[in-house]
Design a protein around this motif. Structure first.
Motif, PDB file in Angstrom:
ATOM      1  N   MET A   1      25.109  -4.600  -2.701  1.00  0.00           N
ATOM      2  CA  MET A   1      24.760  -3.378  -2.006  1.00  0.00           C
ATOM      3  C   MET A   1      25.714  -2.255  -2.402  1.00  0.00           C
ATOM      4  N   ALA A   2      26.988  -2.552  -2.479  1.00  0.00           N
ATOM      5  CA  ALA A   2      27.977  -1.524  -2.816  1.00  0.00           C
ATOM      6  C   ALA A   2      27.741  -0.977  -4.225  1.00  0.00           C
ATOM      7  N   PHE A   3      27.440  -1.876  -5.161  1.00  0.00           N
ATOM      8  CA  PHE A   3      27.201  -1.430  -6.536  1.00  0.00           C
ATOM      9  C   PHE A   3      26.017  -0.468  -6.582  1.00  0.00           C
ATOM     10  N   GLU A   4      24.952  -0.793  -5.871  1.00  0.00           N
ATOM     11  CA  GLU A   4      23.771   0.065  -5.857  1.00  0.00           C
ATOM     12  C   GLU A   4      24.085   1.424  -5.242  1.00  0.00           C
ATOM     13  N   ALA A   5      24.859   1.434  -4.168  1.00  0.00           N
ATOM     14  CA  ALA A   5      25.235   2.702  -3.525  1.00  0.00           C
ATOM     15  C   ALA A   5      26.051   3.567  -4.484  1.00  0.00           C
ATOM     16  N   VAL A   6      27.023   2.956  -5.145  1.00  0.00           N
ATOM     17  CA  VAL A   6      27.861   3.703  -6.085  1.00  0.00           C
ATOM     18  C   VAL A   6      27.016   4.232  -7.241  1.00  0.00           C
ATOM     19  N   LYS A   7      26.095   3.445  -7.720  1.00  0.00           N
ATOM     20  CA  LYS A   7      25.214   3.871  -8.809  1.00  0.00           C
ATOM     21  C   LYS A   7      24.398   5.103  -8.396  1.00  0.00           C
ATOM     22  N   ARG A   8      23.876   5.082  -7.186  1.00  0.00           N
ATOM     23  CA  ARG A   8      23.076   6.210  -6.702  1.00  0.00           C
ATOM     24  C   ARG A   8      23.929   7.460  -6.517  1.00  0.00           C
ATOM     25  N   ILE A   9      25.108   7.290  -5.972  1.00  0.00           N
ATOM     26  CA  ILE A   9      26.011   8.427  -5.765  1.00  0.00           C
ATOM     27  C   ILE A   9      26.490   8.973  -7.104  1.00  0.00           C
ATOM     28  N   ASP A  10      26.757   8.089  -8.052  1.00  0.00           N
ATOM     29  CA  ASP A  10      27.199   8.531  -9.375  1.00  0.00           C
ATOM     30  C   ASP A  10      26.135   9.377 -10.068  1.00  0.00           C
ATOM     31  N   ALA A  11      24.872   9.065  -9.831  1.00  0.00           N
ATOM     32  CA  ALA A  11      23.799   9.881 -10.418  1.00  0.00           C
ATOM     33  C   ALA A  11      23.871  11.317  -9.894  1.00  0.00           C
ATOM     34  N   LEU A  12      24.235  11.466  -8.625  1.00  0.00           N
ATOM     35  CA  LEU A  12      24.412  12.812  -8.063  1.00  0.00           C
ATOM     36  C   LEU A  12      25.602  13.519  -8.699  1.00  0.00           C
ATOM     37  N   PHE A  13      26.694  12.783  -8.894  1.00  0.00           N
ATOM     38  CA  PHE A  13      27.864  13.379  -9.542  1.00  0.00           C
ATOM     39  C   PHE A  13      27.564  13.761 -10.982  1.00  0.00           C
ATOM     40  N   ASP A  14      26.722  12.976 -11.668  1.00  0.00           N
ATOM     41  CA  ASP A  14      26.322  13.337 -13.037  1.00  0.00           C
ATOM     42  C   ASP A  14      25.636  14.701 -13.056  1.00  0.00           C
ATOM     43  N   ILE A  15      24.768  14.923 -12.093  1.00  0.00           N
ATOM     44  CA  ILE A  15      24.089  16.221 -12.005  1.00  0.00           C
ATOM     45  C   ILE A  15      25.115  17.327 -11.774  1.00  0.00           C
ATOM     46  N   GLU A  16      26.028  17.092 -10.844  1.00  0.00           N
ATOM     47  CA  GLU A  16      27.056  18.102 -10.551  1.00  0.00           C
ATOM     48  C   GLU A  16      27.927  18.395 -11.765  1.00  0.00           C
ATOM     49  N   ARG A  17      28.295  17.360 -12.504  1.00  0.00           N
ATOM     50  CA  ARG A  17      29.091  17.582 -13.717  1.00  0.00           C
ATOM     51  C   ARG A  17      28.325  18.426 -14.723  1.00  0.00           C
ATOM     52  N   GLY A  18      27.029  18.230 -14.788  1.00  0.00           N
ATOM     53  CA  GLY A  18      26.208  18.972 -15.739  1.00  0.00           C
ATOM     54  C   GLY A  18      25.990  20.428 -15.375  1.00  0.00           C
ATOM     55  N   ILE A  19      26.148  20.775 -14.113  1.00  0.00           N
ATOM     56  CA  ILE A  19      25.896  22.164 -13.701  1.00  0.00           C
ATOM     57  C   ILE A  19      27.170  22.916 -13.342  1.00  0.00           C
ATOM     58  N   THR A  20      28.303  22.259 -13.452  1.00  0.00           N
ATOM     59  CA  THR A  20      29.579  22.915 -13.168  1.00  0.00           C
ATOM     60  C   THR A  20      29.746  24.139 -14.061  1.00  0.00           C
ATOM     61  N   GLY A  21      30.130  25.244 -13.445  1.00  0.00           N
ATOM     62  CA  GLY A  21      30.376  26.465 -14.190  1.00  0.00           C
ATOM     63  C   GLY A  21      29.161  27.347 -14.384  1.00  0.00           C
TER      64      GLY A  21
END
Length: 78
Positions: free
Chosen positions: A1-21
């Motif tokens: 369960m923890a791995f799946e949660a981290v995977k889902r949250i990381d996908a959100l961080f990927d988006i944020e990294r891509g739009i920074t700036g």
């Protein structure tokens, strides 16, 4: 369960990294188009996981906290 949660949250961080700036309006549109569906899916997934757990489980308490506080911005009070 923890791995799946981290995977889902990381996908959100990927988006944020891509739009920074980028311009705030562009970031907002990216969040609406790309992040919002992922956040909604995360909320549904967390609720489904929570439904399978005892109210005494530590992870259940963590999910309850997340749903009550961290995801509260999804449903703002007018």
């Amino acid at each position: 369960m923890a791995f799946e949660a981290v995977k889902r949250i990381d996908a959100l961080f990927d988006i944020e990294r891509g739009i920074t700036g980028l311009d705030p309006a562009v970031r907002l549109e990216a969040r609406k188009a790309r992040s919002a569906p992922l956040v909604a899916a995360l909320e549904r997934w967390l609720r489904a996981q929570r439904a399978q757990l005892s109210k005494h489980a530590k992870v259940a308490k963590a999910i309850d906290y997340s749903l009550a506080r961290t995801l509260a911005w999804l449903h703002p009070v007018p």
